[in-house]
Design a protein around this motif. Structure first.
Motif, PDB file in Angstrom:
ATOM      1  N   UNK A 155       9.968  41.679  57.130  1.00  0.00           N
ATOM      2  CA  UNK A 155      11.245  42.071  57.728  1.00  0.00           C
ATOM      3  C   UNK A 155      11.125  42.585  59.155  1.00  0.00           C
ATOM      4  N   UNK A 156       9.922  42.965  59.575  1.00  0.00           N
ATOM      5  CA  UNK A 156       9.747  43.490  60.929  1.00  0.00           C
ATOM      6  C   UNK A 156       9.007  42.547  61.861  1.00  0.00           C
ATOM      7  N   UNK A 157       8.648  41.388  61.368  1.00  0.00           N
ATOM      8  CA  UNK A 157       7.797  40.461  62.123  1.00  0.00           C
ATOM      9  C   UNK A 157       8.362  40.092  63.490  1.00  0.00           C
ATOM     10  N   UNK A 158       9.640  39.975  63.630  1.00  0.00           N
ATOM     11  CA  UNK A 158      10.238  39.515  64.903  1.00  0.00           C
ATOM     12  C   UNK A 158      10.833  40.638  65.754  1.00  0.00           C
ATOM     13  N   UNK A 159      10.639  41.871  65.326  1.00  0.00           N
ATOM     14  CA  UNK A 159      11.249  42.976  66.061  1.00  0.00           C
ATOM     15  C   UNK A 159      10.375  43.535  67.177  1.00  0.00           C
TER      16      UNK A 159
END
Length: 162
Positions: A106-110
């Motif tokens: 869920x945080x890979x692209x943030x």
């Protein structure tokens, strides 16, 4: 389905990291009450999450990250609060079950930096202080959050020294 995915991604903007820690790690000895009970249960947890999310939504350090800002625009804050409350409830030994994506996914692209992580932790501690959460319970909560840093924070090298 896309809406749910975006909602889960936005969990990082709050306290999302808590879901990755096993409940047993937060409970101490068998004789001790679960952290969930020592925090007062679901309603006090929900109140702290509500205030924490409100604090994060106006955090200039976090809002300077375009990926975080975009995720916040896609996810209604009420949904974020419900999901985060569920995560905290579960991670502290309560009866709730978080069913969202992993923290890493869920945080890979943030592209969350150490600076942004630190800003989140500072706001978390300020919120816990405002609710007069005892020091021992605060440290247990922070330890839960810190346990997910590796799945969330992107190295400066990977970001090109942003």
């Amino acid at each position: 389905m896309t809406h749910v995915r975006h909602m889960t991604v936005a969990l990082v903007l709050a306290l999302a990291p808590v879901a990755a820690i096993p409940v047993a790690a937060t409970q101490g000895t068998a004789a001790a009450k679960p952290l969930y009970d020592r925090l007062g249960g679901l309603y006090p947890i929900a109140s702290v999450v509500d205030a924490f999310i409100e604090r994060l939504l106006v955090n200039d350090v976090l809002n300077a990250n375009p990926a975080i800002r975009a995720a916040r625009e896609r996810v209604p804050k009420a949904e974020l609060k419900v999901h985060l409350t569920t995560q905290v409830c579960q991670a502290t030994g309560g009866p709730c079950r978080y069913v969202g994506r992993s923290m890493k996914e869920s945080h890979a692209r943030l592209n969350i930096t150490e600076k942004e992580w630190t800003a989140m932790v500072v706001d978390f501690r300020k919120t816990l202080d405002a609710f007069k959460v005892p020091a021992a319970e605060q440290e247990e909560l922070v330890k839960i959050v810190e346990g997910t840093r590796g799945d969330i924070v992107v190295s400066a090298k990977a970001l090109g020294q942003r």
